[in-house]
Design an enzyme around this catalytic site. Sequence first.
Site, PDB file in Angstrom:
ATOM      1  CG  HIS A 124      -1.806   1.190   1.198  1.00 52.60           C
ATOM      2  ND1 HIS A 124      -3.276   0.862   1.440  1.00 52.60           N
ATOM      3  CD2 HIS A 124      -1.770   2.431   0.948  1.00 52.60           C
ATOM      4  CE1 HIS A 124      -3.974   2.074   1.479  1.00 52.60           C
ATOM      5  NE2 HIS A 124      -3.045   2.926   1.097  1.00 52.60           N
ATOM      6  CG  HIS A 130      -0.854   6.944  -0.809  1.00 56.90           C
ATOM      7  ND1 HIS A 130      -2.109   7.249  -1.567  1.00 56.90           N
ATOM      8  CD2 HIS A 130      -1.023   6.375   0.207  1.00 56.90           C
ATOM      9  CE1 HIS A 130      -2.950   6.717  -0.979  1.00 56.90           C
ATOM     10  NE2 HIS A 130      -2.605   6.334   0.129  1.00 56.90           N
ATOM     11  CE  LYS A 182      -7.576   2.231  -1.001  1.00 59.98           C
ATOM     12  NZ  LYS A 182      -6.576   2.942  -0.628  1.00 59.98           N
ATOM     13  CG  HIS A 206      -9.681   4.526   3.124  1.00 62.45           C
ATOM     14  ND1 HIS A 206      -8.533   5.239   3.173  1.00 62.45           N
ATOM     15  CD2 HIS A 206     -10.375   4.778   4.144  1.00 62.45           C
ATOM     16  CE1 HIS A 206      -8.666   5.996   4.268  1.00 62.45           C
ATOM     17  NE2 HIS A 206      -9.575   5.746   4.881  1.00 62.45           N
ATOM     18  CG  HIS A 216      -5.061   2.127   5.595  1.00 61.53           C
ATOM     19  ND1 HIS A 216      -6.397   2.105   5.925  1.00 61.53           N
ATOM     20  CD2 HIS A 216      -5.003   2.820   4.372  1.00 61.53           C
ATOM     21  CE1 HIS A 216      -7.208   2.662   4.993  1.00 61.53           C
ATOM     22  NE2 HIS A 216      -6.153   3.250   4.062  1.00 61.53           N
ATOM     23  CG  ASP A 227      -1.508   4.754   4.084  1.00 64.53           C
ATOM     24  OD1 ASP A 227      -1.917   5.384   3.018  1.00 64.53           O
ATOM     25  OD2 ASP A 227      -2.654   5.316   4.915  1.00 64.53           O
TER      26      ASP A 227
END
Lengths: 333, 333
Positions: free
Chosen positions: A10, A12, A92, A131, A165, A237
Amino acid sequence: MTLKNPLDMHLHLRENPILKCVAPHSIRNFRAAVIMPNLVPPVCDLTRLKDYKTQILQADEDENFTPLMTLFFKDYDEKFLQNIKDEIFAIKLYPAGITTNSQAGVSSFELEKLKPVLNAMSELEIPLLVHGETNDFVMDREQNFAKIYELLAKNFPKLKIVMEHITTKTLCELLKDYENLYATLTLHHLMLTLDDVLGAKLNPHLFCKPIAKRYEDKEALCELAFSGYSKIMFGSDSAPHPREQKECCGCAAGIFSAPVILPLLAELFEAHSNLENLQKFISDNACQIYHFNFKKDKIISLEKQEWQVPSHYGELVPFMAGELLKFQIKNVD
Amino acid sequence: MTLKNPLDMHLHLRENPILKCVAPHSIRNFRAAVIMPNLVPPVCDLTRLKDYKTQILQADEDENFTPLMTLFFKDYDEKFLQNIKDEIFAIKLYPAGITTNSQAGVSSFELEKLKPVLNAMSELEIPLLVHGETNDFVMDREQNFAKIYELLAKNFPKLKIVMEHITTKTLCELLKDYENLYATLTLHHLMLTLDDVLGAKLNPHLFCKPIAKRYEDKEALCELAFSGYSKIMFGSDSAPHPREQKECCGCAAGIFSAPVILPLLAELFEAHSNLENLQKFISDNACQIYHFNFKKDKIISLEKQEWQVPSHYGELVPFMAGELLKFQIKNVD
């Protein structure tokens, strides 16, 4: 201490110029990473996906890193999914407005509306990454989403559903109740509670979504990770924002952990568990869940030698800025 | 709409130069205010107390404001208290390290240790004001202090004990269980929950101690205030910090509400209650509890006319900065 094929399930990476600053930290130390699609505009079609993948690969000098690309969840039709299947790792799902750049997310979890796309994903074996937060009171958002995870898990038993997460004891328990539920877990949620964010002074660099919860939640997360539980995978994350967006009034949510992940995980697992379980958490569990088979391995050697985390990388303040860590990366092979 | 003798039963005025900036807001619009003693060093003796009072009175041009001075709680002996009695309104107890400048506070609530000073205060009729938080998880700190309030209320039945700036349903209920327990309530805790602090973006200007809690807590507080319940008094806990200490990494706790209190309370009470209950909350309840009798009254007239709260006063960012309010102060008489 060595780790084989670390995976960040995960991540970004944002886009240029932040991508150029942050991507090397992940590319150097991980064999692969699941790349989140919540850009502006979100990654929703093949052109955008390929462009983004190219941006990432341009930052990979050693050519031994696999970006596992994801699409931003929408009501895609089956034909579209068939065509794009080989280019993506997963899709996602964001509830609308729940985190950074999620305005275009799902605003209703009516089963009838979701069925066409989720059935198609089941048949095409495309995992669903979620999420999982509602729009309720901030400390209840994740646990209140448990009923939606249950709804999805029951109605789409062949769909691989990953609770991203996770931060609560509730989801740690739910994970064991449904065969098709999996989870990712960050580094920072193994270390933080809400007390660290605002128990003494307010620390914007520890503000993230989902927010860190109670001590009993942290304990439940640590137990899963440190025991090497097979359905839990590491997902950092790591979510960079420039300093002026973190320290100003109205600070953005996200912790930039990429530069410290492996040394800090080694330190935590040494204190609470053992190296074998770290190997499971950082790679083996995900390899088993997804049947990964990398042509070329990446071996990371860590040695016990203190170093101080820099106060910033360009515009970005990393997790544990200025702190002393016990392990450092010696070699990548 | 007029208000007679508004009282702020919990106020931080700091010292020069912040005092010079903030004190006029309170002095102009309130007949009296309870002045908190958590300075550096804390207000613990007569010299410091008189000096501080002088600083405050120098900011009062109209000479129609009474600073109700408090001492920082310590194990004072009876003789000292007898001597200082006429100079002070109350003594404020801080658990050690629980908020701004509280390092010298109480680190143990053993009854035997507290008995001499609390018995002396009971006999001399000196009220005890308490910042009621333990060192537990931030969302539990106030409710976990309830047992200490009970211990104090039971063992010192003649002592007037004020639970300062209450934020939980638990303390709203406790207030009704013991005759000698009273409470103050801020403006911001009638308006905020933790969601406002960090549910969307992080807002350092809404970071305060005790932290704002859940919706059900806010509802319980509103019910007490809007109904004019006789044991609850307004105390702003207006607590200014310069902007660089609010917006930097490691932001200080405190909301600077002084410039907006009366207009905003009028707006809230108009929406949820009636003017009579605002008069009780802002003055009459405290007058009854403490038998205040002011030689000269202060009458505040408010009119319905929109105004925008300034973005800052010098170095200080006020509560509701930039927002439009419905009422403004027309006249002070």
